[in-house]
Design an enzyme around this catalytic site. Structure first.
Site, PDB file in Angstrom:
ATOM      1  N   HIS A 113       0.645  -1.673  -0.290  1.00 10.67           N
ATOM      2  CA  HIS A 113      -0.405  -0.173  -0.062  1.00 10.67           C
ATOM      3  C   HIS A 113       0.984   1.425  -0.103  1.00 10.67           C
ATOM      4  O   HIS A 113       2.261   1.065   0.342  1.00 10.67           O
ATOM      5  CB  HIS A 113      -0.638  -0.347   1.072  1.00 10.67           C
ATOM      6  CG  HIS A 113      -0.551  -0.185   2.703  1.00 10.67           C
ATOM      7  ND1 HIS A 113       0.717  -1.400   3.386  1.00 10.67           N
ATOM      8  CD2 HIS A 113      -0.962   0.864   3.189  1.00 10.67           C
ATOM      9  CE1 HIS A 113       0.453  -0.838   4.271  1.00 10.67           C
ATOM     10  NE2 HIS A 113       0.492   0.240   4.308  1.00 10.67           N
TER      11      HIS A 113
ATOM     12  N   HIS B  24       1.246   3.678   2.302  1.00 15.40           N
ATOM     13  CA  HIS B  24       1.828   4.709   2.963  1.00 15.40           C
ATOM     14  C   HIS B  24       3.584   4.610   3.273  1.00 15.40           C
ATOM     15  O   HIS B  24       4.142   3.899   2.623  1.00 15.40           O
ATOM     16  CB  HIS B  24       1.276   3.974   4.418  1.00 15.40           C
ATOM     17  CG  HIS B  24       0.166   3.928   4.799  1.00 15.40           C
ATOM     18  ND1 HIS B  24      -1.366   3.407   5.769  1.00 15.40           N
ATOM     19  CD2 HIS B  24      -0.778   4.995   4.073  1.00 15.40           C
ATOM     20  CE1 HIS B  24      -2.027   4.165   5.494  1.00 15.40           C
ATOM     21  NE2 HIS B  24      -2.510   4.595   4.708  1.00 15.40           N
TER      22      HIS B  24
ATOM     23  N   ASP C 175       6.067   4.270   5.027  1.00  7.12           N
ATOM     24  CA  ASP C 175       6.310   3.360   5.791  1.00  7.12           C
ATOM     25  C   ASP C 175       6.627   1.671   5.086  1.00  7.12           C
ATOM     26  O   ASP C 175       7.441   1.007   5.739  1.00  7.12           O
ATOM     27  CB  ASP C 175       5.890   2.827   7.198  1.00  7.12           C
ATOM     28  CG  ASP C 175       4.361   2.767   7.302  1.00  7.12           C
ATOM     29  OD1 ASP C 175       3.870   3.303   6.968  1.00  7.12           O
ATOM     30  OD2 ASP C 175       4.807   2.013   7.822  1.00  7.12           O
ATOM     31  N   HIS C 176       6.005   2.076   3.634  1.00  6.00           N
ATOM     32  CA  HIS C 176       6.366   0.518   3.169  1.00  6.00           C
ATOM     33  C   HIS C 176       6.746   0.896   1.965  1.00  6.00           C
ATOM     34  O   HIS C 176       6.997   0.099   1.037  1.00  6.00           O
ATOM     35  CB  HIS C 176       4.796   0.281   3.263  1.00  6.00           C
ATOM     36  CG  HIS C 176       4.286  -0.379   4.478  1.00  6.00           C
ATOM     37  ND1 HIS C 176       3.972  -1.535   4.262  1.00  6.00           N
ATOM     38  CD2 HIS C 176       3.440   0.059   5.582  1.00  6.00           C
ATOM     39  CE1 HIS C 176       3.352  -1.709   5.601  1.00  6.00           C
ATOM     40  NE2 HIS C 176       3.129  -0.391   6.258  1.00  6.00           N
TER      41      HIS C 176
ATOM     42  N   HIS D 237      -7.645  -0.744   5.268  1.00  9.42           N
ATOM     43  CA  HIS D 237      -6.343  -0.083   5.794  1.00  9.42           C
ATOM     44  C   HIS D 237      -5.835   1.114   4.969  1.00  9.42           C
ATOM     45  O   HIS D 237      -6.085   2.452   4.786  1.00  9.42           O
ATOM     46  CB  HIS D 237      -5.515  -0.963   5.970  1.00  9.42           C
ATOM     47  CG  HIS D 237      -4.374   0.522   6.410  1.00  9.42           C
ATOM     48  ND1 HIS D 237      -4.902   0.237   7.978  1.00  9.42           N
ATOM     49  CD2 HIS D 237      -2.965   0.577   5.704  1.00  9.42           C
ATOM     50  CE1 HIS D 237      -3.023   1.294   8.113  1.00  9.42           C
ATOM     51  NE2 HIS D 237      -2.521   1.247   6.859  1.00  9.42           N
TER      52      HIS D 237
ATOM     53  N   ASP E  76      -0.405  -4.049   5.920  1.00  5.24           N
ATOM     54  CA  ASP E  76      -1.532  -3.749   6.712  1.00  5.24           C
ATOM     55  C   ASP E  76      -2.853  -4.280   7.221  1.00  5.24           C
ATOM     56  O   ASP E  76      -3.687  -3.407   7.744  1.00  5.24           O
ATOM     57  CB  ASP E  76      -0.726  -2.454   7.418  1.00  5.24           C
ATOM     58  CG  ASP E  76       0.821  -1.811   7.873  1.00  5.24           C
ATOM     59  OD1 ASP E  76       1.114  -2.599   8.130  1.00  5.24           O
ATOM     60  OD2 ASP E  76       0.701  -0.665   7.832  1.00  5.24           O
TER      61      ASP E  76
ATOM     62  N   HIS F 276       4.474  -5.428  10.018  1.00  6.22           N
ATOM     63  CA  HIS F 276       4.814  -4.950  11.316  1.00  6.22           C
ATOM     64  C   HIS F 276       4.808  -5.960  12.761  1.00  6.22           C
ATOM     65  O   HIS F 276       4.508  -6.889  12.169  1.00  6.22           O
ATOM     66  CB  HIS F 276       3.525  -3.855  12.235  1.00  6.22           C
ATOM     67  CG  HIS F 276       4.018  -2.572  10.658  1.00  6.22           C
ATOM     68  ND1 HIS F 276       4.361  -1.242  11.478  1.00  6.22           N
ATOM     69  CD2 HIS F 276       2.881  -2.237   9.761  1.00  6.22           C
ATOM     70  CE1 HIS F 276       4.093  -0.574  10.187  1.00  6.22           C
ATOM     71  NE2 HIS F 276       3.235  -0.604   9.664  1.00  6.22           N
TER      72      HIS F 276
END
Length: 297
Positions: A90, A92, A94-95, A151, A176, A215
């Site tokens: 996805h 975001h 942090d990905h 998400h 996520d 995570h």
């Protein structure tokens, strides 16, 4: 149930030692290995995971969510892997936040230009947009793309298998959407969408499918499960194991779909016993109520 739990627990082995752990690393780099496929679990940021997945016969490889690309390329070089693709769950940061840097450091291999797959136009440096049930072939591996919006609207889970399943467990990289003993927040979707993702898509995969999530949230997730489902012996057993291995910086991935069905309260919201815990009137209402409680836990 013990055999179900410990079957997955014993698959993962650390590559590095605690003495070699960098100050900012949350976990030891680890490996899950089969005759045809090797998965390198690479810690990133405060609690993220990146995954380098290698076909051992062709050396072709892809990476899941390379937010810290330098670490990925170190692992790829050490493993003599040919990195051909990045599969992004996805958009975001942090990905997907390492995509541009990855292209700068590794624009191509002997297989051609690096491909970046994903299901959302918001993903940095996207080259190949995928849709639900689309499949990708990399070396000996077939990757099925499952759309799991909630998400984020463009979230994709990647299901990986090979032609010889007797030698290779199927794997799913869930970003996520599905965590060990938990699920992602409903930032851009609804309880109905997460219910479909967890129970109708991921929950119907083969029971032995290995779950590699985005995570390291296992310990707090299991504590939340036991906050509501106080007598879940499977969750108690898993939590005791998870606290022990986290104490020595080992990762808790992977789990399996069979495991998640035993202790992940979000994947058990179709059970009347779970619905009764939160006063829900049905499976989707139960999903919604549990997520609301978890948000404030």
């Amino acid at each position: 149930m013990t055999s179900v739990l410990y079957g997955a627990m014993n698959l993962c082995h650390p590559i590095s030692s605690t003495s070699a752990l960098a100050e900012n690393q949350h976990s030891l780099e680890s490996v899950v290995e089969f005759p045809k496929v090797k998965v390198i679990i690479i810690p990133a940021l405060a609690d993220n995971f990146m995954y380098l997945v290698i076909c051992k016969t062709s050396r072709k490889a892809f990476v899941i969510d390379p937010v810290e690309p330098a670490s990925v390329l170190v692992a790829a070089k050490r493993e003599n892997a040919i990195l051909t693709s990045a599969l992004i769950t996805h958009h975001h940061w942090d990905h997907a936040g390492g995509n541009n840097k990855l292209l700068e450091l590794h624009p191509s291999s002997e297989e051609g230009q690096l491909k970046i797959f994903g299901g959302d136009d918001r993903i940095d440096a996207l080259t190949h947009k995928v849709e639900h049930n689309q499949n990708i072939s990399i070396g000996c591996m077939r990757i099925d793309c499952f759309s799991t919006p909630c998400h984020t609207t463009g979230h994709i889970c990647y299901y990986v298998n090979t032609s010889d399943m007797e030698m290779q467990k199927p794997m799913v990289f869930t970003g996520d959407t599905l965590f060990i003993a938990g699920c992602g927040r409903f930032f851009e979707g609804t309880a109905e969408q997460m219910h479909k993702a967890l129970l109708e898509i991921l929950g119907t995969l083969p029971a032995e499918t290995l779950v590699f999530c985005g995570h390291e949230y296992t310990v707090p997730n299991l504590k939340f499960v036991l906050h509501l489902d106080k007598n879940n012996s499977n969750a108690k057993m898993k939590l005791a194991w998870a606290e022990r291995v986290r104490g020595i910086k080992h990762v808790t991935v992977p789990s399996t779909i069979a495991e998640e069905m035993c202790y992940n309260i979000f994947m058990r919201c179709n059970l009347s016993s779970i619905q009764n815990l939160v006063g829900a009137t049905g499976s989707i209402d139960c999903m919604d109520k549990i997520r609301t409680i978890k948000n404030d836990f």
